[in-house]
Design a protein around this motif. Structure first.
Motif, PDB file in Angstrom:
ATOM      1  N   ARG A 101      -0.879   6.286 -43.678  1.00 31.60           N
ATOM      2  CA  ARG A 101      -2.571   5.061 -43.574  1.00 31.60           C
ATOM      3  C   ARG A 101      -3.061   4.671 -43.936  1.00 31.60           C
ATOM      4  NH1 ARG A 101      -2.732   6.219 -37.831  1.00 31.60           N
ATOM      5  NH2 ARG A 101      -1.631   8.178 -37.279  1.00 31.60           N
ATOM      6  N   SER A 102      -3.375   4.608 -45.437  1.00 26.84           N
ATOM      7  CA  SER A 102      -3.930   4.557 -46.962  1.00 26.84           C
ATOM      8  C   SER A 102      -3.095   3.093 -47.132  1.00 26.84           C
ATOM      9  CB  SER A 102      -4.409   4.850 -47.871  1.00 26.84           C
ATOM     10  OG  SER A 102      -3.191   5.839 -48.476  1.00 26.84           O
ATOM     11  N   SER A 103      -1.843   2.566 -46.894  1.00 27.58           N
ATOM     12  CA  SER A 103      -1.231   1.804 -47.676  1.00 27.58           C
ATOM     13  C   SER A 103      -1.590   1.218 -46.681  1.00 27.58           C
ATOM     14  CB  SER A 103       0.162   2.654 -47.903  1.00 27.58           C
ATOM     15  OG  SER A 103       0.399   3.289 -48.651  1.00 27.58           O
ATOM     16  N   GLN A 104      -0.963  -0.420 -46.952  1.00 34.32           N
ATOM     17  CA  GLN A 104      -0.888  -2.084 -46.318  1.00 34.32           C
ATOM     18  C   GLN A 104       0.235  -3.097 -46.949  1.00 34.32           C
ATOM     19  OE1 GLN A 104      -5.230  -2.983 -45.873  1.00 34.32           O
ATOM     20  NE2 GLN A 104      -5.160  -2.926 -47.940  1.00 34.32           N
ATOM     21  N   ILE A 105       0.470  -3.484 -46.312  1.00 38.57           N
ATOM     22  CA  ILE A 105       0.916  -5.208 -46.245  1.00 38.57           C
ATOM     23  C   ILE A 105      -0.237  -5.975 -45.856  1.00 38.57           C
ATOM     24  CG2 ILE A 105       2.767  -6.817 -46.244  1.00 38.57           C
ATOM     25  CD1 ILE A 105       4.454  -5.002 -46.488  1.00 38.57           C
ATOM     26  N   SER A 106      -1.205  -6.324 -46.289  1.00 36.35           N
ATOM     27  CA  SER A 106      -2.798  -7.258 -45.869  1.00 36.35           C
ATOM     28  C   SER A 106      -2.594  -8.525 -46.504  1.00 36.35           C
ATOM     29  CB  SER A 106      -3.855  -6.256 -46.398  1.00 36.35           C
ATOM     30  OG  SER A 106      -5.273  -7.462 -46.075  1.00 36.35           O
ATOM     31  N   ALA A 107      -2.554  -9.443 -45.205  1.00 32.51           N
ATOM     32  CA  ALA A 107      -3.279 -11.220 -45.833  1.00 32.51           C
ATOM     33  C   ALA A 107      -4.599 -11.230 -44.823  1.00 32.51           C
ATOM     34  CB  ALA A 107      -2.168 -11.889 -44.941  1.00 32.51           C
ATOM     35  N   CYS A 108      -5.619  -9.740 -44.997  1.00 29.11           N
ATOM     36  CA  CYS A 108      -6.815 -10.167 -44.577  1.00 29.11           C
ATOM     37  C   CYS A 108      -7.632 -11.008 -44.808  1.00 29.11           C
ATOM     38  CB  CYS A 108      -7.637  -8.355 -43.913  1.00 29.11           C
ATOM     39  SG  CYS A 108      -6.205  -7.673 -42.648  1.00 29.11           S
ATOM     40  N   ILE A 157       0.759  -3.229 -41.285  1.00 26.86           N
ATOM     41  CA  ILE A 157       0.814  -4.436 -41.683  1.00 26.86           C
ATOM     42  C   ILE A 157       0.217  -5.468 -41.272  1.00 26.86           C
ATOM     43  CG2 ILE A 157       2.049  -6.586 -41.534  1.00 26.86           C
ATOM     44  CD1 ILE A 157       5.084  -4.593 -41.007  1.00 26.86           C
ATOM     45  N   SER A 158      -1.064  -6.257 -41.591  1.00 29.67           N
ATOM     46  CA  SER A 158      -2.190  -6.632 -41.197  1.00 29.67           C
ATOM     47  C   SER A 158      -2.520  -8.667 -41.560  1.00 29.67           C
ATOM     48  CB  SER A 158      -3.251  -5.664 -41.702  1.00 29.67           C
ATOM     49  OG  SER A 158      -3.678  -5.621 -43.089  1.00 29.67           O
ATOM     50  N   SER A 159      -3.936  -9.151 -40.793  1.00 32.33           N
ATOM     51  CA  SER A 159      -2.909 -10.442 -41.246  1.00 32.33           C
ATOM     52  C   SER A 159      -4.979 -10.355 -39.763  1.00 32.33           C
ATOM     53  CB  SER A 159      -2.964 -11.197 -40.792  1.00 32.33           C
ATOM     54  OG  SER A 159      -2.678 -12.669 -41.361  1.00 32.33           O
ATOM     55  N   GLY A 216      -8.073 -13.780 -36.859  1.00 36.70           N
ATOM     56  CA  GLY A 216      -6.651 -13.065 -37.114  1.00 36.70           C
ATOM     57  C   GLY A 216      -5.472 -13.993 -37.564  1.00 36.70           C
ATOM     58  N   GLY A 217      -4.895 -13.587 -38.339  1.00 35.53           N
ATOM     59  CA  GLY A 217      -3.890 -14.245 -38.477  1.00 35.53           C
ATOM     60  C   GLY A 217      -2.433 -14.404 -37.590  1.00 35.53           C
ATOM     61  N   SER A 218      -1.344 -14.757 -38.586  1.00 34.23           N
ATOM     62  CA  SER A 218       0.153 -14.939 -38.076  1.00 34.23           C
ATOM     63  C   SER A 218       0.782 -13.568 -39.099  1.00 34.23           C
ATOM     64  CB  SER A 218       0.681 -15.977 -38.063  1.00 34.23           C
ATOM     65  OG  SER A 218       0.258 -16.947 -37.267  1.00 34.23           O
ATOM     66  N   VAL A 219       1.423 -13.077 -37.938  1.00 38.46           N
ATOM     67  CA  VAL A 219       2.489 -11.408 -39.030  1.00 38.46           C
ATOM     68  C   VAL A 219       4.007 -12.081 -38.279  1.00 38.46           C
ATOM     69  CG1 VAL A 219       3.152  -8.829 -38.577  1.00 38.46           C
ATOM     70  CG2 VAL A 219       0.561 -10.518 -38.687  1.00 38.46           C
ATOM     71  N   LEU A 220       5.479 -12.316 -38.643  1.00 40.86           N
ATOM     72  CA  LEU A 220       6.212 -12.307 -37.565  1.00 40.86           C
ATOM     73  C   LEU A 220       7.328 -11.145 -38.813  1.00 40.86           C
ATOM     74  CD1 LEU A 220       8.548 -13.866 -36.402  1.00 40.86           C
ATOM     75  CD2 LEU A 220       8.666 -15.091 -38.505  1.00 40.86           C
ATOM     76  N   ILE A 243       0.076  -2.919 -36.936  1.00 35.55           N
ATOM     77  CA  ILE A 243      -0.512  -4.482 -36.894  1.00 35.55           C
ATOM     78  C   ILE A 243      -1.508  -3.943 -36.046  1.00 35.55           C
ATOM     79  CG2 ILE A 243       0.535  -6.240 -36.241  1.00 35.55           C
ATOM     80  CD1 ILE A 243       3.215  -5.064 -35.494  1.00 35.55           C
ATOM     81  N   ASP A 244      -1.990  -5.385 -36.717  1.00 30.00           N
ATOM     82  CA  ASP A 244      -3.677  -5.141 -37.427  1.00 30.00           C
ATOM     83  C   ASP A 244      -4.011  -7.198 -37.202  1.00 30.00           C
ATOM     84  OD1 ASP A 244      -6.383  -5.858 -37.248  1.00 30.00           O
ATOM     85  OD2 ASP A 244      -6.925  -4.475 -38.824  1.00 30.00           O
TER      86      ASP A 244
END
Length: 391
Positions: free
Chosen positions: A175-182, A303-305, A331-335, A350-351
């Motif tokens: 829960r504390s890890s992320q792939i983030s484009a926020c 996985i967030s944007s 918010g952005g885009s996630v594919l 996913i956020d």
């Protein structure tokens, strides 16, 4: 052949922000298999580390559809044989994109030649912006506790994108890890200055931001000269109005494989005539995340944007006068494209939510709030026939 000839949409995973209509046109892939070659090795992001995996170059000249030659400002980041992602970020043909392989790098004349002709006009003149992004091909990707894969923030010319292929799998961790484009997408508007000035509009996929309460297409409008809040940025849904700045207008397409965008920025807050307290700037929009791998697993990783929060406004207690809060970014885009079934137990989140509005509250005073940013959009597609080469 369209992308969806080989992939089906997971509808049971879609939130209310999902755009479910499918009407895609062809979207070119590189000659590599969907999930890559693995030539860039294994990526392990250790505890507390943050890494960026992509590099970016701006296309410097108008390059017409069908051309394979691109003049760029950072030719030294490219290697012959490696994959790149080309995308028109702003202006004419905004959202158009394609994958290709670099066949030639000319360091002396600062251009690259790609394996297939452009499927759209690519330009960075005037208000247009087109960029080329490197695409790493990992064997596998693993995030340890509190690890992050991030991306370079959009700076008006390049950035805003995370994209990779992983031949075996991607583990997004706990829960504390992320792939983030926020907050790395289109930029929020700056706030108004002294002298009863409007805040600037948020940035969007077209046009230039100016001092105005009107929306800048997807960008939120700026707060008025009398301390009102900026509007929220838009993407798949419109941004909320600020106390005077208009929310941005929704613009996401029905398929992320047809066109793909970042989230728009929120409008900056307006300023009154008081000298010292500052309004809030608009929040940045979310960027773009694209992951191609057979399986995505995790133990609560994200996985967030998401859009960035609008900045809170200040107050000058000595002289009086509140200032306007900034609008939230969209918010952005996630594919995500995989071979696997979707985790059903919340192991991967996913956020793509919009950023909160900027405001300021205390016992005696309350500044005029900005508007909340609109939602982004994501899709998770499953491969139904195994990896293929499209050309």
């Amino acid at each position: 052949m369209t992308l969806l000839d080989n992939y089906k949409l997971f509808t049971d995973f879609a939130p209310t922000t999902e755009i479910s209509t499918q009407n895609t046109t062809a979207w070119r892939f590189s000659p590599d298999e969907y999930f890559g070659t693995g030539k860039d090795g294994t990526l392990v992001v250790n505890e507390l580390d943050t890494v960026r995996i992509n590099k970016f170059a701006q296309v410097l000249k108008v390059t017409k559809k069908g051309s394979k030659k691109l003049k760029v400002n950072r030719v030294n980041i490219f290697t012959a044989g490696k994959e790149v992602y080309i995308i028109q970020m702003k202006g004419s043909n905004a959202g158009e994109s394609m994958f290709a392989r670099v066949t030639t790098v000319d360091f002396n004349r600062s251009f690259i030649i790609i394996s297939a002709g452009l499927t759209f006009d690519c330009s960075s003149t005037e208000s247009n912006r087109c960029q080329v992004v490197t695409v790493p091909h990992f064997v596998s990707v693993t995030l340890k506790d509190q690890a992050t894969i991030s991306g370079a923030s959009w700076n008006g010319e390049t950035g805003g994108i995370i994209v990779f292929r992983s031949k075996n799998m991607a583990d997004v961790g706990s829960r504390s890890s992320q792939i983030s484009a926020c907050g790395i997408g289109f930029r929020g508007g700056t706030y108004g200055e002294n002298g009863n000035k409007y805040g600037f509009q948020g940035e969007s996929y077209t046009g230039s931001a100016s001092r105005s309460h009107a929306a800048n297409r997807g960008g939120g409008g700026g707060g008025s000269r009398y301390s009102s809040g900026g509007g929220g940025g838009a993407h798949s849904s419109s941004g909320s109005d600020g106390s005077y700045g208009n929310g941005g207008v929704a613009y996401a397409t029905s398929s992320l494989t047809e066109k793909i965008f970042m989230g728009s920025g929120g409008g900056g807050g307006g300023k009154d005539s008081t000298c010292c307290a500052l309004p809030g700037a608009g929040g940045n929009g979310g960027g773009i995340v694209m992951i191609f791998t057979p399986v995505i697993i995790g133990s609560g990783g994200t996985i967030s944007s998401c859009g960035g929060k609008g900045q809170d406004a200040g107050h000058n207690f000595a002289e009086g006068g509140d200032q306007g809060g900034g609008g939230g970014g969209a918010g952005g885009s996630v594919l995500l494209i995989t071979d696997s079934e979707i985790p059903k137990n919340g192991s991967v989140s996913i956020d793509v939510t919009g950023g909160a509005a900027g405001t300021k509250s205390n016992v005696e005073y309350r500044a005029n709030a900005g508007g909340k940013g609109g939602y982004g959009v994501y899709k998770w597609l499953q491969n139904t026939r195994g990896p293929m080469t499209l050309y």
